[in-house]
Design a protein around this motif. Structure first.
Motif, PDB file in Angstrom:
ATOM      1  N   VAL A 169      87.542 -95.427   7.809  1.00  0.00           N
ATOM      2  CA  VAL A 169      86.673 -96.604   7.687  1.00  0.00           C
ATOM      3  C   VAL A 169      87.348 -97.666   6.829  1.00  0.00           C
ATOM      4  O   VAL A 169      87.345 -98.855   7.168  1.00  0.00           O
ATOM      5  N   HIS A 170      87.952 -97.256   5.722  1.00  0.00           N
ATOM      6  CA  HIS A 170      88.640 -98.193   4.829  1.00  0.00           C
ATOM      7  C   HIS A 170      89.758 -98.921   5.591  1.00  0.00           C
ATOM      8  O   HIS A 170      89.920-100.141   5.463  1.00  0.00           O
ATOM      9  N   ARG A 171      90.514 -98.167   6.394  1.00  0.00           N
ATOM     10  CA  ARG A 171      91.590 -98.775   7.188  1.00  0.00           C
ATOM     11  C   ARG A 171      91.025 -99.778   8.190  1.00  0.00           C
ATOM     12  O   ARG A 171      91.543-100.882   8.343  1.00  0.00           O
ATOM     13  N   VAL A 172      89.949 -99.406   8.860  1.00  0.00           N
ATOM     14  CA  VAL A 172      89.332-100.285   9.858  1.00  0.00           C
ATOM     15  C   VAL A 172      88.766-101.532   9.239  1.00  0.00           C
ATOM     16  O   VAL A 172      88.885-102.634   9.772  1.00  0.00           O
ATOM     17  N   GLU A 173      88.162-101.376   8.075  1.00  0.00           N
ATOM     18  CA  GLU A 173      87.512-102.504   7.410  1.00  0.00           C
ATOM     19  C   GLU A 173      88.489-103.347   6.583  1.00  0.00           C
ATOM     20  O   GLU A 173      88.082-104.278   5.912  1.00  0.00           O
ATOM     21  N   GLY A 174      89.758-102.972   6.610  1.00  0.00           N
ATOM     22  CA  GLY A 174      90.758-103.755   5.903  1.00  0.00           C
ATOM     23  C   GLY A 174      90.559-103.778   4.405  1.00  0.00           C
ATOM     24  O   GLY A 174      90.856-104.775   3.740  1.00  0.00           O
ATOM     25  N   GLY A 175      90.061-102.674   3.874  1.00  0.00           N
ATOM     26  CA  GLY A 175      89.871-102.595   2.430  1.00  0.00           C
ATOM     27  C   GLY A 175      88.543-103.127   1.946  1.00  0.00           C
ATOM     28  O   GLY A 175      88.226-103.026   0.777  1.00  0.00           O
ATOM     29  N   ARG A 176      87.754-103.700   2.869  1.00  0.00           N
ATOM     30  CA  ARG A 176      86.424-104.195   2.469  1.00  0.00           C
ATOM     31  C   ARG A 176      85.477-103.003   2.316  1.00  0.00           C
ATOM     32  O   ARG A 176      85.591-102.029   3.034  1.00  0.00           O
ATOM     33  N   PRO A 177      84.534-103.116   1.401  1.00  0.00           N
ATOM     34  CA  PRO A 177      83.537-102.043   1.283  1.00  0.00           C
ATOM     35  C   PRO A 177      82.720-101.946   2.567  1.00  0.00           C
ATOM     36  O   PRO A 177      82.495-102.954   3.240  1.00  0.00           O
ATOM     37  N   ALA A 178      82.306-100.731   2.938  1.00  0.00           N
ATOM     38  CA  ALA A 178      81.494-100.547   4.136  1.00  0.00           C
ATOM     39  C   ALA A 178      80.149-101.233   3.963  1.00  0.00           C
ATOM     40  O   ALA A 178      79.635-101.346   2.849  1.00  0.00           O
ATOM     41  N   ASP A 179      79.587-101.717   5.089  1.00  0.00           N
ATOM     42  CA  ASP A 179      78.286-102.396   5.044  1.00  0.00           C
ATOM     43  C   ASP A 179      77.190-101.461   4.585  1.00  0.00           C
ATOM     44  O   ASP A 179      77.151-100.337   4.841  1.00  0.00           O
TER      45      ASP A 179
END
Length: 179
Positions: A169-179
């Motif tokens: 998830v971290h990789r997919v979100e580009g380091g952004r916190p998950a929603d």
């Protein structure tokens, strides 16, 4: 495939990542179950107490040989399953749905979504070849084989599983916190 990647296959714009657990591609001869051990169980009983006992025996057969089987937790879960509205034909319908879906290998090859494939190295319900084939079919999928794990997720491994899924998830979100 127990986790059903059909949403990712049919609606790729709705999926940001895929985690496939204890699954198969549907290719004949790959990820097949060893059903011989379940022959001793007979059919599922209709009454609650007998069902719980039957379900615990079934779960123990599929459990992870490298980890202690929690009989109490399995019995509690089986009771909840029965109380929720257990349908004796449910497992048969699930099995038929898996067969009817057919071989998804080519459609999995078309996926362009970050994918994590997790499989127990000692799984007898869905042989480890199913996880390997799934990971091989999905471009750039990451395969995590869990030693001593059957067709369940021992609680001792939950932190490790969370770490793998969170990394995806971290990789997919580009380091952004998950929603």
């Amino acid at each position: 495939m127990g986790d059903r990647p059909e949403v990712a296959i049919e609606y790729p714009d709705r999926v940001r990542s895929l985690t496939s657990m204890m699954s198969r591609t549907g290719e004949p001869g790959v990820g097949e179950a060893d059903l011989s051990m379940f022959a001793v169980l007979g059919g599922p009983p209709q009454n609650r107490e007998a069902f719980i006992e039957w379900q615990v025996r079934a779960l123990a057969l599929a459990a992870s040989p490298g980890f202690e089987f929690d009989v109490v937790a399995a019995a509690e879960r089986a009771g909840r399953v029965f109380d929720r509205g257990y349908d004796t034909l449910g497992m048969q319908r699930q099995g038929l749905a898996v067969v009817a879906t057919g071989d998804r290998t080519e459609r999995l090859r078309a996926l362009r979504v970050p994918t994590l494939v997790v499989h127990g190295a000692s799984d007898t319900v869905c042989d480890v070849s199913g996880g390997r084939a799934t990971a091989a079919a999905v471009p750039d999928a990451r395969l995590v084989l869990l030693e001593g794990v059957g067709h369940n997720l021992p609680q001792e491994l939950w932190p490790e599983l969370v770490t793998h899924i969170a990394a995806l998830v971290h990789r997919v979100e580009g380091g952004r916190p998950a929603d």
